[in-house]
Design a protein around this motif. Sequence first.
Motif, PDB file in Angstrom:
ATOM      1  N   SER A  59     -29.574 -12.559 -30.084  1.00  0.00           N
ATOM      2  CA  SER A  59     -28.829 -11.555 -29.321  1.00  0.00           C
ATOM      3  C   SER A  59     -27.332 -11.815 -29.308  1.00  0.00           C
ATOM      4  N   GLU A  60     -26.913 -13.017 -29.679  1.00  0.00           N
ATOM      5  CA  GLU A  60     -25.503 -13.392 -29.567  1.00  0.00           C
ATOM      6  C   GLU A  60     -24.599 -12.700 -30.589  1.00  0.00           C
ATOM      7  N   HIS A  61     -25.120 -12.200 -31.670  1.00  0.00           N
ATOM      8  CA  HIS A  61     -24.275 -11.570 -32.692  1.00  0.00           C
ATOM      9  C   HIS A  61     -23.463 -10.416 -32.111  1.00  0.00           C
ATOM     10  N   PRO A  62     -22.184 -10.276 -32.537  1.00  0.00           N
ATOM     11  CA  PRO A  62     -21.470 -11.145 -33.466  1.00  0.00           C
ATOM     12  C   PRO A  62     -21.007 -12.436 -32.797  1.00  0.00           C
ATOM     13  N   VAL A  63     -21.249 -13.563 -33.480  1.00  0.00           N
ATOM     14  CA  VAL A  63     -20.916 -14.872 -32.930  1.00  0.00           C
ATOM     15  C   VAL A  63     -20.282 -15.726 -34.023  1.00  0.00           C
ATOM     16  N   ALA A  64     -19.207 -16.418 -33.657  1.00  0.00           N
ATOM     17  CA  ALA A  64     -18.438 -17.228 -34.601  1.00  0.00           C
ATOM     18  C   ALA A  64     -18.580 -18.703 -34.275  1.00  0.00           C
ATOM     19  N   LEU A  65     -18.541 -19.512 -35.309  1.00  0.00           N
ATOM     20  CA  LEU A  65     -18.597 -20.967 -35.181  1.00  0.00           C
ATOM     21  C   LEU A  65     -17.191 -21.536 -35.296  1.00  0.00           C
ATOM     22  N   GLN A  66     -16.773 -22.315 -34.288  1.00  0.00           N
ATOM     23  CA  GLN A  66     -15.474 -22.969 -34.387  1.00  0.00           C
ATOM     24  C   GLN A  66     -15.647 -24.423 -34.807  1.00  0.00           C
ATOM     25  N   LEU A  67     -14.898 -24.808 -35.841  1.00  0.00           N
ATOM     26  CA  LEU A  67     -14.946 -26.155 -36.381  1.00  0.00           C
ATOM     27  C   LEU A  67     -13.710 -26.951 -35.985  1.00  0.00           C
ATOM     28  N   GLY A  68     -13.909 -28.251 -35.787  1.00  0.00           N
ATOM     29  CA  GLY A  68     -12.809 -29.186 -35.633  1.00  0.00           C
ATOM     30  C   GLY A  68     -12.849 -30.167 -36.776  1.00  0.00           C
ATOM     31  N   GLY A  69     -11.766 -30.269 -37.513  1.00  0.00           N
ATOM     32  CA  GLY A  69     -11.721 -31.195 -38.641  1.00  0.00           C
ATOM     33  C   GLY A  69     -10.465 -30.958 -39.453  1.00  0.00           C
ATOM     34  N   SER A  70     -10.206 -31.872 -40.393  1.00  0.00           N
ATOM     35  CA  SER A  70      -9.015 -31.720 -41.239  1.00  0.00           C
ATOM     36  C   SER A  70      -9.293 -31.996 -42.705  1.00  0.00           C
ATOM     37  N   ASP A  71     -10.411 -32.640 -43.009  1.00  0.00           N
ATOM     38  CA  ASP A  71     -10.727 -32.935 -44.401  1.00  0.00           C
ATOM     39  C   ASP A  71     -11.278 -31.677 -45.074  1.00  0.00           C
ATOM     40  N   PRO A  72     -10.634 -31.170 -46.101  1.00  0.00           N
ATOM     41  CA  PRO A  72     -11.074 -29.914 -46.713  1.00  0.00           C
ATOM     42  C   PRO A  72     -12.523 -29.939 -47.180  1.00  0.00           C
ATOM     43  N   GLN A  73     -12.948 -31.044 -47.773  1.00  0.00           N
ATOM     44  CA  GLN A  73     -14.330 -31.108 -48.265  1.00  0.00           C
ATOM     45  C   GLN A  73     -15.317 -31.035 -47.111  1.00  0.00           C
ATOM     46  N   ALA A  74     -15.030 -31.764 -46.026  1.00  0.00           N
ATOM     47  CA  ALA A  74     -15.925 -31.738 -44.871  1.00  0.00           C
ATOM     48  C   ALA A  74     -15.914 -30.371 -44.200  1.00  0.00           C
ATOM     49  N   LEU A  75     -14.748 -29.737 -44.125  1.00  0.00           N
ATOM     50  CA  LEU A  75     -14.676 -28.393 -43.560  1.00  0.00           C
ATOM     51  C   LEU A  75     -15.506 -27.417 -44.376  1.00  0.00           C
ATOM     52  N   ALA A  76     -15.425 -27.527 -45.684  1.00  0.00           N
ATOM     53  CA  ALA A  76     -16.196 -26.633 -46.544  1.00  0.00           C
ATOM     54  C   ALA A  76     -17.688 -26.850 -46.357  1.00  0.00           C
ATOM     55  N   GLU A  77     -18.109 -28.109 -46.282  1.00  0.00           N
ATOM     56  CA  GLU A  77     -19.532 -28.411 -46.120  1.00  0.00           C
ATOM     57  C   GLU A  77     -20.043 -27.904 -44.777  1.00  0.00           C
ATOM     58  N   ALA A  78     -19.270 -28.152 -43.716  1.00  0.00           N
ATOM     59  CA  ALA A  78     -19.678 -27.700 -42.382  1.00  0.00           C
ATOM     60  C   ALA A  78     -19.682 -26.178 -42.300  1.00  0.00           C
ATOM     61  N   ALA A  79     -18.703 -25.546 -42.923  1.00  0.00           N
ATOM     62  CA  ALA A  79     -18.648 -24.083 -42.932  1.00  0.00           C
ATOM     63  C   ALA A  79     -19.876 -23.503 -43.632  1.00  0.00           C
ATOM     64  N   LYS A  80     -20.257 -24.101 -44.743  1.00  0.00           N
ATOM     65  CA  LYS A  80     -21.439 -23.636 -45.481  1.00  0.00           C
ATOM     66  C   LYS A  80     -22.693 -23.770 -44.628  1.00  0.00           C
ATOM     67  N   ILE A  81     -22.804 -24.883 -43.919  1.00  0.00           N
ATOM     68  CA  ILE A  81     -23.956 -25.080 -43.031  1.00  0.00           C
ATOM     69  C   ILE A  81     -23.963 -23.993 -41.953  1.00  0.00           C
ATOM     70  N   ALA A  83     -22.523 -21.001 -42.028  1.00  0.00           N
ATOM     71  CA  ALA A  83     -22.815 -19.695 -42.619  1.00  0.00           C
ATOM     72  C   ALA A  83     -24.302 -19.558 -42.926  1.00  0.00           C
ATOM     73  N   ASP A  84     -24.910 -20.642 -43.382  1.00  0.00           N
ATOM     74  CA  ASP A  84     -26.341 -20.609 -43.671  1.00  0.00           C
ATOM     75  C   ASP A  84     -27.170 -20.425 -42.400  1.00  0.00           C
ATOM     76  N   PHE A  85     -26.626 -20.867 -41.264  1.00  0.00           N
ATOM     77  CA  PHE A  85     -27.299 -20.645 -39.977  1.00  0.00           C
ATOM     78  C   PHE A  85     -27.167 -19.193 -39.536  1.00  0.00           C
ATOM     79  N   GLY A  86     -26.261 -18.449 -40.163  1.00  0.00           N
ATOM     80  CA  GLY A  86     -26.117 -17.036 -39.838  1.00  0.00           C
ATOM     81  C   GLY A  86     -24.922 -16.673 -38.990  1.00  0.00           C
ATOM     82  N   TYR A  87     -23.982 -17.603 -38.807  1.00  0.00           N
ATOM     83  CA  TYR A  87     -22.792 -17.270 -38.022  1.00  0.00           C
ATOM     84  C   TYR A  87     -21.971 -16.206 -38.752  1.00  0.00           C
ATOM     85  N   ASP A  88     -21.345 -15.341 -37.979  1.00  0.00           N
ATOM     86  CA  ASP A  88     -20.630 -14.204 -38.531  1.00  0.00           C
ATOM     87  C   ASP A  88     -19.200 -14.535 -38.941  1.00  0.00           C
TER      88      ASP A  88
END
Length: 339
Positions: A59-81, A83-88
């Motif tokens: 029911s939460e959609h639209p819902v966004a995930l906020q990330l904390g981090g600075s390493d581009p590779q880690a940000l990309a990996e966390a973002a992919k995770i 997005a795969d969970f379905g965050y908008d």
Amino acid sequence: MKINQSHRFSVAPMMDWTDRHCRVFHRLMTRRALLYTEMLTTGAIIHGDRQRLLGYDASEHPVALQLGGSDPQALAEAAKIGADFGYDEININVGCPSDRVKDGRFGACLMAEPELVAEGVAAMKRAVSVPVTVKCRIGIDDQDPELALDALARAVVEAGADALIVHARKAWLNGLSPKENRNIPPLDYDRVYRLKAAMPDVPVIINGGIPGVAEAVAHLAHVDGAMLGRAAYQEPWRLLAVDPEIFGEPAPYANMKDVFEAMMPYMSDQLALGVRLHSMTRHFVGAFHGVRGARAFRRYLAENGTRHGAGIEVLREAIALVETEVEESVAAEASGIAA
């Protein structure tokens, strides 16, 4: 860029507040607002219990995930995770001023490293197909906000950022506590307006000290969206005005009692899963702010919601206290008029 219409009004990501139970509660008051998670670090998402951290109700959609981090590779990996969970949407935090965040080289301290933030945005854009956005301050410490905000904004937009959410205050990393940073640095809404004027094709959302929906509407004359934080959490009844005032649609429910009735099936399901009542009712304390009986409601939840085995009846009993005080007040006023 085209503004996502849900960005016209959003509820800010707030640590320890905007968890999954809070978001379900808020969604019952507005179908259209964009909701945000608490900030989650890339390390926690990559190495932690993902279902516990990222799980949410449909029911939460639209819902966004906020990330904390600075390493581009880690940000990309966390973002992919995420997005795969379905965050908008995936959002990167470049505004939190806490010491823990600063020590981890993320949050507001990244205002001093716009190129690093841009690298992170570019990496996330390559990893996901959902929008990637940036939430920032207008500057930190001795930075000139005219230069600092432009530098960050231009860097992340060139990297592909889909929107900028700007808390219209500086963050003082040296000398002010996180709590003080939410109040003491003066608000400069005009600086955010100037950013929008300078970047007309970039969606810009304003945040910081906005006390209600009427004030959010006023900001929409200058920017693409408004984000409420503490006002939405501490006085959640304000959210009932969002859909009518921002989106021109009826509110989901007429009043807070109806919202709570709609919330109870979710709460019953969560209680059956072992969630403590207080984990949910702690988000309700401001629900009747300004209404006779609000104090009794808060006190009853505080005294009874934490009991072992406390169930849905605690909320019903707390609501009944409000109704009783309101009825007594109406009766007393009627008696006075009759006299």
